[in-house]
Design an enzyme around this catalytic site. Structure first.
Site, PDB file in Angstrom:
ATOM      1  N   ASP A 298      83.868  60.629 -33.419  1.00  0.00           N
ATOM      2  CA  ASP A 298      84.161  61.307 -34.677  1.00  0.00           C
ATOM      3  C   ASP A 298      85.521  61.993 -34.505  1.00  0.00           C
ATOM      4  O   ASP A 298      86.053  62.099 -33.404  1.00  0.00           O
ATOM      5  CB  ASP A 298      83.057  62.291 -35.074  1.00  0.00           C
ATOM      6  CG  ASP A 298      83.098  62.579 -36.574  1.00  0.00           C
ATOM      7  OD1 ASP A 298      84.124  62.272 -37.221  1.00  0.00           O
ATOM      8  OD2 ASP A 298      82.113  63.116 -37.117  1.00  0.00           O
TER       9      ASP A 298
HETATM   10  C1  NOJ Z   1      84.692  63.624 -39.731  1.00  0.00           C
HETATM   11  C2  NOJ Z   1      83.361  63.192 -40.257  1.00  0.00           C
HETATM   12  O1  NOJ Z   1      82.327  63.813 -39.540  1.00  0.00           O
HETATM   13  C3  NOJ Z   1      83.152  61.687 -40.233  1.00  0.00           C
HETATM   14  O2  NOJ Z   1      81.947  61.378 -40.853  1.00  0.00           O
HETATM   15  C4  NOJ Z   1      84.321  61.006 -40.880  1.00  0.00           C
HETATM   16  O3  NOJ Z   1      84.101  59.629 -40.959  1.00  0.00           O
HETATM   17  C5  NOJ Z   1      85.568  61.343 -40.082  1.00  0.00           C
HETATM   18  N1  NOJ Z   1      85.791  62.770 -40.143  1.00  0.00           N
HETATM   19  C6  NOJ Z   1      86.803  60.600 -40.574  1.00  0.00           C
HETATM   20  O4  NOJ Z   1      87.223  61.124 -41.769  1.00  0.00           O
END
Ligand code: NOJ
Length: 765
Positions: A298
């Protein structure tokens, strides 16, 4: 084939017999990859330098402006430089055929090996044309509609150059305080799994090499939906049984269905951050489940292991993440800065790097990027497909299916409920800032879309009636609202009440549109209160004091505890945030052109103190009720929810009868019931099958959804619904992660929600 011959275990008081069907340490299926593709990947790998391999494992946020001036902070220059050296494998947040093509050209034409980039984006509920927020769509219980939504999103996103969505979020959650409940399918593993699969199918289609399919990403692996106290990014502390039976199954199913990527998560699980968790990523996901795609971290979740207190510095982050099986680093800069050295000094085995790169290249091959890196960069296609009118039609269809009728009681003196509204031009007052809002209905997590593009409720209603008057009553939010900043809610200004009250007094009936601002849910947006935010409750009561004929239209990104409204307001409709076509969908339902058919995918609490409140709870040793206090309950609130999981009304009514269980074949227990439309209107119903395994070696929930079916019935029509329970439904994971099937007594219920239905029992021999 599952072996159901059950060996008797001597000496057990309850003769519990275990049949090991498959366990987390044994793969269900192992995908065979085409030999030619694997050979190509191997030969490419052999040509790659270590730096280029590490590059494939690096994902950058594409904040640079490709067609305009680059930001002046130097980072963009560095990123371009890395891109040219083949040190970037994927980017995110770059969209538009022109932008994508420019970056892809650098990767293909200027790097030594010309390996194309992946372009990732959060395509969560539509790209430009927006569908309901995922929690809303889940309320449709309509897998075909949900697949259509993801398919349409993939068509638009791929037309804009994107080939990878960070969706579906398959985190199960029981806590409405958590802002990201809007992004998932709610509290139930069975429903959540089916919906996750429908979304993956919609995004990935049948042919990944086509130019209108994109790779999906099952996220967040694992446990993110169980953030303590619903506070985003918080610690996760779940028991083994919950992990195996509730949290992991949707991911396992996604892998079996061929999801190409899995995203790990921000949280710790048993004190180990998911990004550095070898047990989750290697032992379970890659070894036991034979996942063939790649794991992406993430955003900065690697770097955050320093704050967690798991890694001392970024170099250790790289070491831990790579060894644990996190294949691609999204914006932690750990691999790009340290992985080469870690391999050279023997801290990370080159075989692990090769494995990660092979996985990433494999996905690129499957997408056909080596054949045509610009296949998503057709400007004419982009023009034709973005906001294509056919997509609006699909969005409207899904939106109306997602609406849940929560209450519709008879109004004194009128002899009928308020809904559906009569098309007789009665004088209607429409009240609430959300009624005239074109942005909040779009919901959260829609970074590809354009602000203020929803059809507002007022616009939708005006198509049906010219006898409408609108009064805002009060602002919901104050100041600028966007995806990045906290929404500031109006807690004090009631200056518009007077006008609203006057309007209500002069109207035959009132439609009040109340709920949450579109950015009050989503990532980083947890709440401790589950009420109507700001002065809306006050407004509702003030209007109610002068006109009781109120239809309350709720617009929100999570379950709300609207107990007062339930006790007083005659008609309540849950509309979530329905996306681009919000106003039309709501108007069609209010005026009865579509008979509501949605069912709650998540329990609505009576008060926030009950949270987590969910239907498939364990019974406890003191379920009660008892006359004295010593049973599992609250002294100041009922244990019961406000609206249970699976609940939703229709303008017609359905009756369930005649449950028949045929357990002659224990490998396929058949359950049927009759559903009759007992009302005066045609309608759709979702028949739900619930099961309870009464005695087990690991205590099973009081009820578990094990099947559902949505269908239409004409007024007065009856039909039989039929479900088959196989080992997959009857069994469960024990505390070693082994899937077991135990003989014994089972209770069953088929009904229109998780509380009411026709009941029966059988014994699995
Ligand atoms: C953080 C989020 O938790 C995740 O779900 C997302 O895909 C990413 N950022 C990218 O934007």
């Amino acid at each position: 084939m599952i072996n159901l011959s059950i060996p008797k275990t001597a000496g057990c008081l309850l003769i519990i017999c275990l049949v090991h069907i498959n366990s987390i340490v044994k793969a269900q299926n192992s995908v065979k990859e085409p030999v030619v593709q694997e050979e190509k990947i191997n030969s490419l790998l052999q040509k790659m330098t270590l730096e280029e391999k590490v590059g494939q494992m690096n994902q950058y946020n594409g904040f640079w402006e490709i067609t305009g001036p680059a930001p002046k902070d130097g980072d963009a220059k560095k990123k371009y430089d890395h891109l040219r050296k083949g040190m970037v494998g994927a980017v995110l947040n770059v969209k538009g055929t022109e932008n994508v093509r420019k970056l892809q050209e650098i990767a293909v034409k200027e790097t030594r090996l010309g390996i194309p980039l992946l372009f990732g984006y959060d395509v969560i509920h539509g790209h430009k044309t927006l569908f309901p927020i995922p929690l809303g769509e889940a309320a449709s219980w309509d897998l075909a509609a949900i697949e259509t939504s993801a398919r349409t999103a993939a068509i638009e996103a791929s037309a804009a150059g994107i080939n990878w969505t960070f969706a579906p979020m398959v985190d199960i959650t029981r806590d409405a305080r958590w802002g990201r409940v809007m992004e998932g399918a709610g509290e139930d593993t069975y429903l959540g799994t089916k919906i996750g699969l429908a979304r993956i199918k919609g995004f990935q289609g049948d042919d990944l090499a086509a130019n209108n399919t994109i790779i999906a990403c099952a996220k967040h692996f694992a446990g993110y939906g169980f953030a303590e106290a619903g506070r985003d990014y918080n610690t996760v502390d779940v028991g083994t049984s919950t992990l195996y039976n509730t949290i992991l199954p949707p991911f396992k199913a996604a892998v079996e269905a061929g999801v190409q990527t899995v995203m790990n998560s921000f949280n710790t699980l048993n004190g180990v951050p998911a990004t550095g968790n070898k047990w989750l990523q290697r032992d379970i996901l890659k070894d036991a489940w034979k996942f063939n795609g790649f794991v992406v971290s993430d955003w900065g979740s690697g770097m955050e292991m320093i704050d967690h207190g798991f890694a001392a510095n970024l170099k250790q982050v790289a070491e831990q993440s790579a060894n644990a099986g996190s294949d691609m680093d999204m914006e932690s800069y750990a691999y790009v800065n340290h992985l080469k050295e870690l391999v050279e000094t023997g801290k990370v085995d080159i075989k692990l790097v090769d494995d990660a790169v092979r996985r990433i290249l494999r996905v690129k091959y499957k997408l056909g990027l080596f054949d045509d890196p610009y296949k998503y960069c057709d400007a004419a296609r982009e023009k034709e497909l973005i906001y294509n009118p056919a997509h609006a039609v699909a969005a409207l269809d899904v939106a109306k299916r997602s609406i849940v009728l929560l209450k519709n009681t008879y109004v004194k003196g009128s002899g009928r409920p308020l809904l559906p509204l009569a098309k007789n031009q009665q004088k209607i007052g429409v009240i609430g800032a959300l009624a005239n809002d074109k942005n909040s209905p779009l919901g959260s997590w829609r970074i590809g879309s354009d602000d203020n593009t929803a059809v507002s409720v007022l616009e939708g209603l005006k198509k049906y009636s010219s006898n409408l008057t609108y009064a805002k009553g009060a602002d919901l939010a104050i100041g600028k609202t966007d995806f990045i900043n906290e929404v500031k809610i109006n807690e004090t200004d009631t200056s518009g009440f007077k006008e609203a009250i006057q309007l209500a007094s002069n109207s035959d009936m009132v439609i009040m549109v109340l709920g949450e601002h579109g950015f009050q849910s989503g990532e980083g947006r947890s709440r401790t209160k589950l009420n109507l935010p700001g002065v809306q409750q006050q407004l509702l009561e003030a209007v109610y004091a002068v006109n009781k004929n109120i239809v309350l239209v709720l617009m929100n990104g999570r379950p709300l505890a609207i107990t007062w409204a339930d006790e007083n307001i005659p008609s309540i409709v849950e509309t979530w945030q329905l996306g681009s076509q919000t106003g039309h969908a709501i108007a069609q339902v209010l005026y009865g052109d579509y008979n509501p058919s949605g069912k709650l995918p998540m329990t609505f609490p009576r008060s926030v103190g009950q949270v987590p409140v969910y239907y498939n709870t364990l019974n406890t040793g003191r379920p009660g009720p008892k006359p004295e206090v010593f049973w599992s309950h609250y002294g100041d609130e009922s244990n019961k929810p406000l609206y249970p999981f699976g609940f939703g009304l229709s303008y017609t009514s359905f009756a369930y009868s005649n449950l028949v269980i045929n357990d002659a074949n224990p490998a396929a227990v058949k359950v049927t019931a009759t559903v009759t439309n007992t009302g005066k209107l045609d309608g759709e119903e979702v028949a739900q099958l619930y099961m309870r395994d009464k005695v087990a070696s690991v205590v099973r929930p009081v009820k578990e959804l094990k099947g559902f079916s949505k269908f239409s019935l004409k007024a007065g029509e009856a039909r039989q619904v039929s479900f088959t329970l196989t080992a997959a439904e009857l069994g469960f994971y024990d505390n070693t992660g082994t899937f077991v099937l135990e003989p014994g007594d089972f209770d069953l219920m088929i009904g229109g929600n998780s509380v009411e239905g026709v009941k029966g029992s059988f014994t699995l021999k």
